[in-house]
Design a protein around this motif. Sequence first.
Motif, PDB file in Angstrom:
ATOM      1  N   THR A 117    -102.776  68.355  10.116  1.00 25.83           N
ATOM      2  CA  THR A 117    -103.216  69.752  10.749  1.00 25.83           C
ATOM      3  C   THR A 117    -103.367  69.817  12.165  1.00 25.83           C
ATOM      4  N   GLY A 118    -104.055  68.863  12.701  1.00 27.87           N
ATOM      5  CA  GLY A 118    -104.749  69.086  14.168  1.00 27.87           C
ATOM      6  C   GLY A 118    -103.578  69.049  15.279  1.00 27.87           C
ATOM      7  N   ILE A 119    -102.079  68.196  14.949  1.00 28.40           N
ATOM      8  CA  ILE A 119    -100.890  68.207  15.233  1.00 28.40           C
ATOM      9  C   ILE A 119    -100.403  69.986  15.716  1.00 28.40           C
ATOM     10  N   LEU A 120    -100.360  70.067  13.626  1.00 29.10           N
ATOM     11  CA  LEU A 120     -99.154  70.865  13.636  1.00 29.10           C
ATOM     12  C   LEU A 120     -99.940  72.570  14.027  1.00 29.10           C
ATOM     13  N   ALA A 121    -101.719  72.443  13.942  1.00 31.52           N
ATOM     14  CA  ALA A 121    -102.825  73.453  14.661  1.00 31.52           C
ATOM     15  C   ALA A 121    -102.114  73.589  16.134  1.00 31.52           C
ATOM     16  N   ALA A 122    -101.864  72.819  17.012  1.00 27.49           N
ATOM     17  CA  ALA A 122    -101.239  72.473  18.425  1.00 27.49           C
ATOM     18  C   ALA A 122     -99.767  72.807  18.445  1.00 27.49           C
ATOM     19  N   ALA A 123     -99.217  72.801  17.792  1.00 24.31           N
ATOM     20  CA  ALA A 123     -97.733  73.261  18.338  1.00 24.31           C
ATOM     21  C   ALA A 123     -97.822  74.679  17.844  1.00 24.31           C
ATOM     22  N   VAL A 124     -98.382  75.089  16.299  1.00 26.59           N
ATOM     23  CA  VAL A 124     -98.178  76.577  16.636  1.00 26.59           C
ATOM     24  C   VAL A 124     -99.073  77.972  17.687  1.00 26.59           C
ATOM     25  N   ILE A 125    -100.153  76.949  17.987  1.00 22.33           N
ATOM     26  CA  ILE A 125    -100.661  77.363  19.145  1.00 22.33           C
ATOM     27  C   ILE A 125     -99.534  77.391  20.802  1.00 22.33           C
ATOM     28  N   ASP A 126     -99.126  76.282  20.611  1.00 17.58           N
ATOM     29  CA  ASP A 126     -98.124  75.834  21.907  1.00 17.58           C
ATOM     30  C   ASP A 126     -97.094  77.065  21.553  1.00 17.58           C
ATOM     31  N   MET A 127     -96.347  77.319  20.797  1.00 19.33           N
ATOM     32  CA  MET A 127     -95.599  78.005  20.762  1.00 19.33           C
ATOM     33  C   MET A 127     -95.917  79.132  20.316  1.00 19.33           C
ATOM     34  N   ILE A 128     -97.045  79.753  20.514  1.00 21.82           N
ATOM     35  CA  ILE A 128     -97.518  81.182  20.644  1.00 21.82           C
ATOM     36  C   ILE A 128     -97.737  81.433  22.641  1.00 21.82           C
ATOM     37  N   ARG A 129     -97.786  80.571  22.932  1.00 21.82           N
ATOM     38  CA  ARG A 129     -98.409  80.620  23.957  1.00 21.82           C
ATOM     39  C   ARG A 129     -97.324  80.552  24.951  1.00 21.82           C
ATOM     40  N   THR A 130     -96.105  79.700  24.742  1.00 21.00           N
ATOM     41  CA  THR A 130     -94.913  79.903  25.060  1.00 21.00           C
ATOM     42  C   THR A 130     -94.160  81.193  24.692  1.00 21.00           C
ATOM     43  N   ALA A 131     -93.919  81.584  24.225  1.00 17.72           N
ATOM     44  CA  ALA A 131     -93.471  83.022  23.233  1.00 17.72           C
ATOM     45  C   ALA A 131     -94.480  84.182  23.885  1.00 17.72           C
ATOM     46  N   GLY A 132     -95.856  84.543  23.866  1.00 20.71           N
ATOM     47  CA  GLY A 132     -96.229  85.409  24.286  1.00 20.71           C
ATOM     48  C   GLY A 132     -96.384  85.438  26.435  1.00 20.71           C
ATOM     49  N   GLY A 133     -96.252  84.813  26.697  1.00 23.74           N
ATOM     50  CA  GLY A 133     -96.250  84.838  27.755  1.00 23.74           C
ATOM     51  C   GLY A 133     -97.657  85.454  28.655  1.00 23.74           C
ATOM     52  N   GLY A 134     -98.320  84.930  28.024  1.00 21.65           N
ATOM     53  CA  GLY A 134    -100.014  85.523  28.591  1.00 21.65           C
ATOM     54  C   GLY A 134    -100.023  86.852  28.949  1.00 21.65           C
TER      55      GLY A 134
END
Length: 167
Positions: free
Chosen positions: A16-33
Amino acid sequence: MIVSHQLLSLLAMAGTGILAAAVIDMIRTAGGGTRAGTAIELMAWPLLGLAAFSVLFAVRSGEWRLYDLLAQLLGVLLYESALHRPFRFAGRLLAALIIRPVLFLLGLVWGIVAFIIGIPLRLVLFLVRLLLRPFQKPIRAVRRKAGNLSRKVRRKFAGHPLKKRSA
């Protein structure tokens, strides 16, 4: 609780830690700040917490222990150190092989539908223009007169005290 059951729950929480980090990384990559990206991330954190609790509930009937938090942190650190690049590569591969072709096909279908709908619309517009053609010269004359009249009014009231002055 037997050791194999504890190991299974430890691995589940690390997952769950790996998947949470992957989801947050995906959101930050797509959102662009952007503000939207920040809002989506703020909505994602509670959902990730609920997902982790549902895994915990399925594995151990919802009993929380301190090593569950440590296992999740281990999963996040494992993602950041070793799994970051493979996940990004898989995301680019998924986009190139599945998402872009589907979006291309949807755009193609949309273009065909718009073209088919546009044919009768262009025909109707052509007929309307054809019917309005005798009225074009009088309409131009009225527009010209109105433009001349508005210029005259503006010239007449150019020095009017209620005119907005620039600072």
